[in-house]
Design a protein around this motif. Structure first.
Motif, PDB file in Angstrom:
ATOM      1  N   PHE A  17       0.859  -1.181   0.000  1.00 28.95           N
ATOM      2  CA  PHE A  17       0.000   0.000   0.000  1.00 28.95           C
ATOM      3  C   PHE A  17       0.891   1.225   0.000  1.00 28.95           C
ATOM      4  CE2 PHE A  17       0.530   1.729   4.279  1.00 28.95           C
ATOM      5  CZ  PHE A  17       1.109   0.660   4.945  1.00 28.95           C
ATOM      6  N   ASN A  47       0.670   5.599   1.042  1.00 30.68           N
ATOM      7  CA  ASN A  47      -0.145   6.653   1.621  1.00 30.68           C
ATOM      8  C   ASN A  47       0.679   7.934   1.702  1.00 30.68           C
ATOM      9  OD1 ASN A  47      -1.347   8.403   3.643  1.00 30.68           O
ATOM     10  ND2 ASN A  47      -2.709   6.674   4.107  1.00 30.68           N
ATOM     11  N   LYS A  92      -0.022  10.821   2.765  1.00 27.81           N
ATOM     12  CA  LYS A  92      -0.128  11.569   4.018  1.00 27.81           C
ATOM     13  C   LYS A  92       0.871  11.032   5.052  1.00 27.81           C
ATOM     14  CE  LYS A  92      -2.197  14.557   6.741  1.00 27.81           C
ATOM     15  NZ  LYS A  92      -1.837  15.978   6.580  1.00 27.81           N
ATOM     16  N   ILE A  93       1.017   9.715   5.091  1.00 27.40           N
ATOM     17  CA  ILE A  93       1.984   9.120   6.021  1.00 27.40           C
ATOM     18  C   ILE A  93       3.391   9.594   5.690  1.00 27.40           C
ATOM     19  CG2 ILE A  93       3.077   6.959   6.754  1.00 27.40           C
ATOM     20  CD1 ILE A  93       0.414   5.585   6.602  1.00 27.40           C
ATOM     21  N   LEU A 125       3.936  13.066   6.939  1.00 21.68           N
ATOM     22  CA  LEU A 125       4.082  13.134   8.393  1.00 21.68           C
ATOM     23  C   LEU A 125       5.450  12.628   8.842  1.00 21.68           C
ATOM     24  CD1 LEU A 125       0.514  11.949   9.440  1.00 21.68           C
ATOM     25  CD2 LEU A 125       1.514  14.206   9.891  1.00 21.68           C
ATOM     26  N   GLN A 126       5.945  11.651   8.121  1.00 20.45           N
ATOM     27  CA  GLN A 126       7.288  11.140   8.432  1.00 20.45           C
ATOM     28  C   GLN A 126       8.327  12.243   8.255  1.00 20.45           C
ATOM     29  OE1 GLN A 126       8.003   7.824   5.868  1.00 20.45           O
ATOM     30  NE2 GLN A 126       6.488   6.536   6.895  1.00 20.45           N
ATOM     31  N   ALA A 134       8.128  14.635  11.085  1.00 18.93           N
ATOM     32  CA  ALA A 134       8.657  14.086  12.328  1.00 18.93           C
ATOM     33  C   ALA A 134      10.183  14.109  12.320  1.00 18.93           C
ATOM     34  CB  ALA A 134       8.150  12.657  12.532  1.00 18.93           C
ATOM     35  N   ALA A 135      10.758  13.771  11.160  1.00 18.54           N
ATOM     36  CA  ALA A 135      12.205  13.764  11.033  1.00 18.54           C
ATOM     37  C   ALA A 135      12.778  15.175  11.161  1.00 18.54           C
ATOM     38  CB  ALA A 135      12.606  13.149   9.695  1.00 18.54           C
ATOM     39  N   VAL A 138      15.458  12.907   5.737  1.00 14.22           N
ATOM     40  CA  VAL A 138      15.111  11.539   5.340  1.00 14.22           C
ATOM     41  C   VAL A 138      15.446  11.300   3.878  1.00 14.22           C
ATOM     42  CG1 VAL A 138      13.250   9.874   5.095  1.00 14.22           C
ATOM     43  CG2 VAL A 138      13.236  11.479   7.003  1.00 14.22           C
ATOM     44  N   ASN A 171      15.172   7.862   2.823  1.00 17.02           N
ATOM     45  CA  ASN A 171      14.575   6.560   2.547  1.00 17.02           C
ATOM     46  C   ASN A 171      13.775   6.149   3.777  1.00 17.02           C
ATOM     47  OD1 ASN A 171      13.986   4.167   1.363  1.00 17.02           O
ATOM     48  ND2 ASN A 171      16.027   3.279   1.587  1.00 17.02           N
ATOM     49  N   HIS A 172      12.858   5.236   3.582  1.00 15.42           N
ATOM     50  CA  HIS A 172      12.181   4.726   4.769  1.00 15.42           C
ATOM     51  C   HIS A 172      11.591   3.354   4.541  1.00 15.42           C
ATOM     52  CE1 HIS A 172       8.406   6.106   2.873  1.00 15.42           C
ATOM     53  NE2 HIS A 172       7.895   5.093   3.543  1.00 15.42           N
ATOM     54  N   LYS A 173      11.215   2.749   5.627  1.00 13.63           N
ATOM     55  CA  LYS A 173      10.726   1.383   5.608  1.00 13.63           C
ATOM     56  C   LYS A 173       9.549   1.320   6.570  1.00 13.63           C
ATOM     57  CE  LYS A 173      14.203  -1.629   5.773  1.00 13.63           C
ATOM     58  NZ  LYS A 173      15.170  -2.572   6.374  1.00 13.63           N
ATOM     59  N   LEU A 174       8.411   0.969   6.063  1.00 12.62           N
ATOM     60  CA  LEU A 174       7.247   0.837   6.946  1.00 12.62           C
ATOM     61  C   LEU A 174       6.622  -0.523   6.715  1.00 12.62           C
ATOM     62  CD1 LEU A 174       4.981   1.706   8.836  1.00 12.62           C
ATOM     63  CD2 LEU A 174       3.935   2.928   6.944  1.00 12.62           C
TER      64      LEU A 174
END
Lengths: 144, 144
Positions: free
Chosen positions: A109, A111, A113-114, A117-118, A121-122, A129, A131-134
């Motif tokens: 999926f 998103n 918006k997520i 927000l990440q 937050a960072a 940021v 890269n990221h992993k959710l």
DNA sequence: TGGTTAGATGATAATAACTTTCATTTTCAA
DNA sequence: TTGAAAATGAAAGTTATTATCATCTAACCA
């Protein structure tokens, strides 16, 4: 179709830039990987590749996936089963995973918006940021 | 202080429930881990524990952390360096990580809105979330 | 309290996944 | 074409994790 051609072209140009040489084995491994939709492990990819070219060795698959990861054409992931799994670079941007803890099914999926927000937050912590992993873990519709 | 006592109590009752026996080694390893703030690996924890009790073996640390993970008192994580790292159950609820890709510094944050959006995204796919893992990778203030 | 027994320990061996080595083969630019 | 550099495949080496096994110890009970 154009997708596969494009990825191959990216790989070719990466190889050229790095002064490497192109080989039939690597091309075939890469092509096989590019046609894969799952999060494939080295053993699984080797098995797939061996169906048509039985003499290809594990090390070559390993080295090819390392190259693809370096060039950004593959993403190496750990879902917690002790194996590195490789994922194709998504055409349609980044996505996240939700993994069924019963049957191991992996859905994707995304998103926006997520993601946003990440970033925020960072930023609050002074981080940038890249890269990221959710990963969400839970039960899929069939296993609830 | 009360925190440590509580976790020890939780462990004791878990041990009792499972019909296990309590031992000095396990207690000391658990206590040492509970006092740790970092994401510690088995080797690091063993080294710490050996300072006071040099005769404790790797296997006992391994088995203790397995027990703590099963009982929910520790969380096993993979940050991509090839080692499993163990994190204390946070008192103040869940948090996520942001990891500096240059100096490996790990900062923590939590965002209720993100959690909520995750739930919603999962629901859309018919999944029920019981856990999640969110890691941001980037540069910390010192490494930008 | 001492005996019994199931669980725990520590050393070590076994696995499993990943990475490197090396002799040989292949690519490709001159 | 040819020779230097890179790639391959088999096998060996690493590294982290897990299992084995001969003691040892906690905890229950007569």
């Amino acid at each position: 179709m154009t997708e596969i051609v494009n990825k191959m072209d990216v790989l070719k140009s990466y190889i050229e830039t790095k002064g490497l040489k192109s080989t039939a084995q690597r091309d075939y491994i890469a092509d096989t990987f590019f046609k894969t939709n799952t999060h494939i492990s080295l053993d699984e990819l080797l098995k797939k590749v061996k169906r048509k070219t039985p003499n290809i060795g594990y090390a070559t698959v390993y080295r090819t996936m390392k190259l693809l990861t370096e060039s950004g054409l593959a993403i190496a992931r750990q879902f917690g089963d002790g194996q590195t799994r490789y994922e194709n670079l998504p055409e349609d941007g980044h996505h996240d995973h939700i993994i069924c803890i019963k049957c191991s099914r992996i859905a994707e999926f995304s998103n926006q918006k997520i993601e946003q927000l990440q970033m925020e937050a960072a930023k609050k912590l002074g981080f940038t940021v890249v890269n990221h992993k959710l990963e969400l873990y839970g039960y899929c519709p069939d296993c609830v």
